[in-house]
Enzyme design. Sequence first.
Site, PDB file in Angstrom:
ATOM      1  CD  GLU A   1      -2.958  -1.215   0.340  1.00 56.67           C
ATOM      2  OE1 GLU A   1      -2.870  -0.503  -0.673  1.00 56.67           O
ATOM      3  OE2 GLU A   1      -3.935  -1.937   0.573  1.00 56.67           O
TER       4      GLU A   1
ATOM      5  CG  HIS B   1      -4.330   1.413   5.231  1.00 54.05           C
ATOM      6  ND1 HIS B   1      -5.702   1.550   5.274  1.00 54.05           N
ATOM      7  CD2 HIS B   1      -4.091   0.299   4.480  1.00 54.05           C
ATOM      8  CE1 HIS B   1      -6.268   0.591   4.575  1.00 54.05           C
ATOM      9  NE2 HIS B   1      -5.309  -0.193   4.097  1.00 54.05           N
TER      10      HIS B   1
ATOM     11  CG  HIS C   1      -7.610  -3.625   7.033  1.00 47.35           C
ATOM     12  ND1 HIS C   1      -7.083  -4.795   6.539  1.00 47.35           N
ATOM     13  CD2 HIS C   1      -7.133  -2.639   6.216  1.00 47.35           C
ATOM     14  CE1 HIS C   1      -6.330  -4.547   5.486  1.00 47.35           C
ATOM     15  NE2 HIS C   1      -6.332  -3.232   5.279  1.00 47.35           N
TER      16      HIS C   1
ATOM     17  CE1 TYR D   1     -10.228  16.663  22.552  1.00 47.71           C
ATOM     18  CE2 TYR D   1     -12.487  16.480  23.348  1.00 47.71           C
ATOM     19  CZ  TYR D   1     -11.187  16.933  23.515  1.00 47.71           C
ATOM     20  OH  TYR D   1     -10.862  17.647  24.627  1.00 47.71           O
TER      21      TYR D   1
ATOM     22  CG  HIS E   1      -9.133  -1.338   1.804  1.00 50.95           C
ATOM     23  ND1 HIS E   1      -8.300  -1.252   0.718  1.00 50.95           N
ATOM     24  CD2 HIS E   1      -8.358  -1.790   2.827  1.00 50.95           C
ATOM     25  CE1 HIS E   1      -7.082  -1.651   1.065  1.00 50.95           C
ATOM     26  NE2 HIS E   1      -7.090  -1.978   2.343  1.00 50.95           N
TER      27      HIS E   1
END
Length: 212
Positions: free
Chosen positions: A74, A93, A95, A120, A160
């Site tokens: 990625e 990144h 999941h 926030y 994703h």
Amino acid sequence: MSSESKVREDIVRLSRSLYERGFSVGSAGNISAAVDDGILMTPTNSCLGFLDPAQISKISRGGRHVSGDKPSKEIFLHSAFYETRPETGAVVHLHSTFATALSCLDDTNPDDCIPPLTPYVVMRVGQVKLIPYIRPGDEKAGHLIRELGGRYAAVLLENHGPVVTGRDICSAVYAAEELEETAKLLVLLRGAPARFLSDANVAELKAVFAAY
């Protein structure tokens, strides 16, 4: 900028924390952080809970693999943010469950995936854009992020998961955690008459905490 050795240790420490608290499972997720002469990145197929600082990949700003294990597939996601948002010091990144759930729901607003439910999420994450589905590891995802022109500090990849940036590794991780917790609240409140922050509330937060 922090020394490279410290950034490596920070990546290991914070990645382990994310893994142990369920923000990442198996070999899912990848993290990168900028250093003086390139970018450090978690290796491909590595588990965030069991990283070795010496094996973390090092990549030049031009995308050349310099040292360490092979970087995550990625890499295109990360590079696009570094190129379009000069203030980016780290990219996370994940999941994570609830943010990924939102990325799978057909009624998620593509222009505002994480509406202003709490102050926030406005302060730490900002507006989140949904990126159309692209196969993991496909460099087209990087092209789609570049097309945003640096306007978003975080995006949600369709079906994703989230990609979140920060000025440094700590702020990027904290922002990713905030996004996930807000996504959890949004899923829990689905179908209930939820109260969101007003446009005036959001404008005030942005004015007061512009450099948060």
